[in-house]
Design an enzyme around this catalytic site. Structure first.
Site, PDB file in Angstrom:
ATOM      1  N   ASP A 182      -5.801  -4.443  -5.567  1.00 57.53           N
ATOM      2  CA  ASP A 182      -6.062  -4.580  -4.147  1.00 57.53           C
ATOM      3  C   ASP A 182      -4.963  -5.416  -3.514  1.00 57.53           C
ATOM      4  OD1 ASP A 182      -6.978  -5.017  -1.622  1.00 57.53           O
ATOM      5  OD2 ASP A 182      -9.001  -5.547  -2.216  1.00 57.53           O
ATOM      6  N   ASP A 198       2.260  -1.329   5.062  1.00 58.57           N
ATOM      7  CA  ASP A 198       1.856  -0.112   5.758  1.00 58.57           C
ATOM      8  C   ASP A 198       0.387   0.101   5.444  1.00 58.57           C
ATOM      9  OD1 ASP A 198       2.389   2.277   7.311  1.00 58.57           O
ATOM     10  OD2 ASP A 198       2.143   3.369   5.441  1.00 58.57           O
ATOM     11  N   ALA A 250       0.881  -1.182   0.000  1.00 56.08           N
ATOM     12  CA  ALA A 250       0.000   0.000   0.000  1.00 56.08           C
ATOM     13  C   ALA A 250       0.905   1.215   0.000  1.00 56.08           C
ATOM     14  CB  ALA A 250      -0.932  -0.016   1.206  1.00 56.08           C
ATOM     15  N   ALA A 251       1.387   1.603  -1.173  1.00 55.37           N
ATOM     16  CA  ALA A 251       2.561   2.473  -1.275  1.00 55.37           C
ATOM     17  C   ALA A 251       2.263   3.967  -1.266  1.00 55.37           C
ATOM     18  CB  ALA A 251       3.340   2.128  -2.546  1.00 55.37           C
ATOM     19  N   ALA A 252       1.133   4.405  -1.834  1.00 51.85           N
ATOM     20  CA  ALA A 252       0.898   5.843  -1.986  1.00 51.85           C
ATOM     21  C   ALA A 252       0.807   6.527  -0.623  1.00 51.85           C
ATOM     22  CB  ALA A 252      -0.389   6.071  -2.780  1.00 51.85           C
ATOM     23  N   PRO A 253       1.284   7.784  -0.510  1.00 55.94           N
ATOM     24  CA  PRO A 253       1.780   8.647  -1.585  1.00 55.94           C
ATOM     25  C   PRO A 253       3.218   8.399  -2.003  1.00 55.94           C
ATOM     26  CG  PRO A 253       1.790   9.849   0.463  1.00 55.94           C
ATOM     27  CD  PRO A 253       1.167   8.512   0.773  1.00 55.94           C
ATOM     28  N   SER A 263       6.364   8.113   0.129  1.00 58.47           N
ATOM     29  CA  SER A 263       7.562   8.513   0.875  1.00 58.47           C
ATOM     30  C   SER A 263       8.364   7.291   1.327  1.00 58.47           C
ATOM     31  CB  SER A 263       7.159   9.361   2.082  1.00 58.47           C
ATOM     32  OG  SER A 263       6.244   8.650   2.907  1.00 58.47           O
ATOM     33  N   CYS A 277      -0.396   3.910  11.548  1.00 55.16           N
ATOM     34  CA  CYS A 277      -0.255   5.147  12.314  1.00 55.16           C
ATOM     35  C   CYS A 277      -1.441   5.261  13.273  1.00 55.16           C
ATOM     36  CB  CYS A 277      -0.136   6.366  11.414  1.00 55.16           C
ATOM     37  SG  CYS A 277      -1.378   6.493  10.140  1.00 55.16           S
TER      38      CYS A 277
END
Length: 901
Positions: free
Chosen positions: A294, A322, A234-237, A239, A375
């Protein structure tokens, strides 16, 4: 009866002008009467969001989040030597810890940044030397209140004066720095203007990345090596993806001309996947493969069968999960968390988080590492997911203790017990209830009651009224969880104010668990001690995996190896990280359990009306089954022009709070998509049929473009062979299959693809199972001038193509190389005689110049593309940002040479 129907006036420029004039007159009238407040209190237009939520604070207090406090041991200079967490033995100590927690959460979030891992060591040394004047040196700084100069002038506020050291090193992040102020202060403080200018220049050049401190932790915990295959699910955005790519982009061994590893960056939302392209563009690496599908159903790629007939399990050395989360750890930068927090968000996201983690474990090879992070501070999203993953793996996964290897990182151990407390109503239900019980509705009820009493002489409520009388508005039970128009809370019948989400949380004693339990029950939360106690209607949310492990399981799981980062400990946001190692292949019991969990989660999603093929999925089967063709979503392709503000903020902050907020909303408000039905273990079968080239045919028979672009295919021989001859591409060191184009296009751009991406991903059929957004670098671009070949070399991928070129490539000394960058057009006579002679021998077209001594160094990227003009001149084909970056590198090399002399 005559009925008059008034139609709205058609829009015209004249009407629009008249409306604008009326609004301006109303505004002037309002301003002219602003001196007369009519007894009303003047409101502050820059009033901050109210930082507080009774439900959130009570929930975490009842979970025992304030039961331990940090004890630091410092040396004479004030540096932290070691730390430990002591248990709070009294209610006063817990209250002090709670106040530290709230004070940190309500304060501004310090900005942070890091120097890229792939930056040349000489240049990095120079950048760190320039930073020394800001590190550790205290200075007097004015900190403006939020709202800036306008608020100061309007309300007579004064800036806060502080003596701070602007920049501090982060010992646990390689080349990482944290500021003592937020972004607003950096931009507006005159004393920090030199630092702000420096930061902006280095960021534009790609040497520095602005990223939140806690966002830097997962890639450091995962710690991949340059030759690793890495999956960011789940890479976006982007960083964290860029942080991983900086490591993988490094050469695995001396003499490498391209990266040996690669990063597969995936995101379910295609729009956010395009943000990845923008974020990683500065790294300019071919070792990335961006997909949109997905994560719960990411295709399982396998190596070919070995001699014993078995296949390896997973191909990735490192996997980062993440996952989307409720994001309550980001409340410092997302104040809306305080208003919208609901305990149901964690339970709604728990199944998706678990499903992503399960898929990540399946994608990890034996001996590889899996990092799970959120987070959020909620154990339902953290330790509960970790415990269920360990339980399902049946010994194939183990938690790794990583904290001791990261000096300076202050993290609390994971918990083995927690309380399963859930709210019985969703945010939407509570919002509807509040709307029907707001002051306006109460006034209507009161008006109806008075009119009904006056005309009928009756006190009964709810009876049908005669024609012409005011009808009774729909009512619910008495006013609860609302504020009156004056800002005061409504009271119950006994005159006492009810406990609502906006009530200030002020417990009498944090040791009184019964009192805390009554507080959470007063706002609609219920505690469940076992799954058997959960009502049937709540079992869609509260699952067996949400409950803590048994004492025997807790002893085996070692959940204390998880890391909880709290905002008051390091002046950061809240975060959770867990690192797994896959020590053995999944046995038959583990595979069966994985499949059961995935099927159960998929089945429950469909029952809840959350279609796994819609916003949060892409649609292959729950276990090892993979789709025959990828789902091509029918959306607009104009991604670059949409959500500009969101993109810039996410890229600058380098954190995924936006993803987490969207996930919390989607968890409650997802809708089914009947065009893509999914059965457990079934392959994906679009109803309207898949059309090659990533088009879908709608019911009307018309084609509509999808978000995903066309697949990568080999370059035709009639294009590649003339290029190979013209630029002298070495057939031994460079394989023909590493040049690719997008299918269905006109071959305008030729892309350079690394061997690893080609053999490990494309050749294994990943393009048939996911939507490919981007990969590789532009190697050749079609030009519009008459030349021997219709393609020119592209600056974007020249550092990977130049090592394989034997023609139209020149070596230049520092003087000539700098002259090439001095102006868009340079006369050949201005070069040295030797270099000018070599240039004049070239025919019109593109050619390559590298700095002498850096022929095969693709990391330093001291190579440029120029165009040989018809006349006695050359033009550079390089952007201004790249030119400034090259000049910085040359200065660093020159200064180092002078220092050695």
């Amino acid at each position: 009866t005559n009925i008059t129907v008034t139609m709205g006036r058609r829009w015209s420029r004249k009407n629009k002008k008249n409306q604008a004039g009326k609004k301006q007159d109303q505004k002037q009238q309002k301003n002219s009467g602003s001196n007369d407040n009519s007894g009303k209190e003047e409101q502050n237009p820059y009033k901050l969001v109210e930082h507080g939520n009774f439900k959130m604070e009570a929930y975490y207090a009842y979970q025992g989040i304030h039961d331990h406090y940090l004890v630091k041991e410092e040396d004479v200079s004030g540096n932290v030597v070691s730390y430990r967490f002591a248990e709070c033995t009294t209610s006063e100590q817990k209250e002090e810890e709670r106040q530290r927690f709230l004070e940190a959460f309500k304060g501004m979030l310090p900005a942070s940044f890091r120097i890229g891992n792939d930056v040349d060591p000489d240049l990095r040394e120079r950048l760190e030397h320039e930073l020394d004047q800001f590190v550790g040196e205290k200075m007097k700084i004015e900190i403006e209140p939020r709202g800036g100069q306008r608020l100061i002038e309007s309300w007579g506020l004064k800036p806060e004066i502080k003596f701070i050291a602007p920049v501090q090193k982060l010992p646990f992040i390689p080349h990482g720095y944290q500021l003592s102020v937020d972004r607003q202060t950096i931009r507006r403080s005159p004393k920090l203007q030199p630092f702000h200018d420096w930061l902006k220049v280095q960021t534009d050049a790609g040497f520095v990345t602005r990223q939140e401190t806690v966002s830097m932790i997962p890639p450091v915990v995962l710690n991949p090596e340059p030759h690793h295959m890495v999956l960011d699910m789940a890479a976006a955005p982007g960083s964290k993806t860029s942080q991983l790519l900086e490591i993988v982009n490094l050469p695995s061994s001396p003499g490498d001309c391209e990266p040996k590893g690669c990063v597969v960056a995936n995101d379910n939302d295609a729009k956010r996947a395009y943000m990845l392209v923008h974020q990683i563009k500065r790294i300019n690496s071919p070792a990335v493969f961006i997909t949109s599908t997905d994560a719960r159903f990411f295709p399982l790629l396998r190596d070919p069968k070995t001699q014993d007939g078995t296949t390896s399990e997973g191909i990735f050395d490192s996997v980062l999960c993440d996952v989307p989360c409720s994001g309550d750890g980001t409340a410092r930068k997302n104040p809306g968390i305080w208003k919208h927090w609901n305990s149901l968000n964690g339970y709604s996201l728990h199944p998706m988080q678990l499903a992503i983690a399960l898929r990540g474990a399946q994608s990890t090879k034996v001996g590889g590492l899996l990092c799970y992070s959120t987070c959020s501070m909620n154990p339902i999203e953290n330790e509960a997911v970790v415990a269920e993953l360990l339980r399902a793996s049946d010994g194939s996964l183990e938690l790794v203790e990583r904290l001791s290897q990261l000096p300076g990182l202050v993290a609390r151990p994971g918990v083995s017990t927690w309380k399963v407390v859930a709210q019985t109503t969703s945010n939407k239900q509570m919002k509807d209830k509040q709307k029907k019980n707001n002051p306006k509705m109460q006034a209507k009820r009161k008006e109806w009651e008075e009119k009904n009493k006056k005309e009928n002489g009756s006190e009964e409520i709810g009876k049908e009224t005669e024609a012409g009388k005011l009808e009774a508005p729909e009512s619910l039970e008495g006013p609860t969880n609302v504020r009156s128009g004056s800002g005061k809370e409504e009271t119950d019948q006994d005159g006492s104010a009810p406990l609502t989400s906006r009530t200030k949380f002020e417990p009498t004693s944090l040791d009184d668990m019964d009192g805390l339990k009554k507080m959470i029950e007063s706002v609609g939360m219920v505690e469940y001690f076992s799954y058997d106690e959960v009502p049937k209607v709540m079992r869609k949310r509260v699952r067996p995996s949400c409950f803590p492990p048994t004492p025997e399981e807790a002893k085996k799981f070692n959940l204390e190896h998880c890391m909880r980062i709290m905002p008051q400990d390091m002046n950061t946001g809240g975060f959770f990280v867990a690192l797994f190692k896959k020590v053995a292949p999944l046995n038959s019991r583990a595979k069966k359990r994985f499949e059961e969990l995935q099927n159960e989660l998929q089945k429950d999603d469909k029952k809840d009306g959350r279609d796994v093929s819609s916003k949060e999925t892409s649609g292959n089967g729950g276990s090892d089954d993979e789709p025959q063709v990828k789902k091509a979503k029918v959306e607009s392709t104009a991604m670059e022009s949409e959500d500009v503000d969101m993109k810039e903020q996410a890229l600058e902050e380098g954190h995924d709070g936006e993803k987490d907020h969207d996930a919390a909303v989607d968890a409650e408000d997802a809708h089914p998509d009947e065009d893509y039905p999914l059965g457990v273990g079934n392959r994906k079968k679009p109803v309207h049929g898949f059309v090659k080239g990533n088009f879908l045919k709608g019911e009307d028979g018309k084609k509509s473009m999808t978000v995903g672009r066309d697949d990568y295919v080999n370059v035709p021989d009639d294009i590649f062979i003339p290029l190979r001859e013209y630029y002298g591409l070495d057939e031994e060191s460079f394989k023909e299959g590493q040049f690719m184009i997008r299918a269905g296009g006109d071959s305008k751009v030729l892309y350079f693809i690394t061997k690893t991406v080609k053999t490990q991903l494309i050749d294994k059929g990943i393009q048939e199972k996911v939507t490919v957004v981007n990969s590789g670098l532009k190697a050749f671009v079609r030009n519009n001038k008459d030349c021997e070949v219709p393609y020119r070399v592209a600056q974007e991928g020249i550092h990977c193509v130049a090592p394989h070129m034997t023609k139209r490539i020149l070596s230049a000394e520092v003087h000539d190389f700098e002259k090439c960058l001095s102006a868009p057009t340079v006369h050949i006579k201005d070069f040295s005689e030797e270099f000018a002679e070599q240039v004049r021998k070239l025919s019109m077209g593109s050619f390559v110049v590298y700095l002498k001594g850096f022929e095969n160094d693709y990391i330093k990227k001291l190579v440029i593309v120029l165009w040989r003009c018809r006349g006695d001149a050359v033009n550079f084909l390089v952007t201004q940002a790249e030119i400034e970056g090259m000049r910085s590198k040359i200065r660093a090399i020159t200064n180092k040479g002078q220092a050695e002399k």
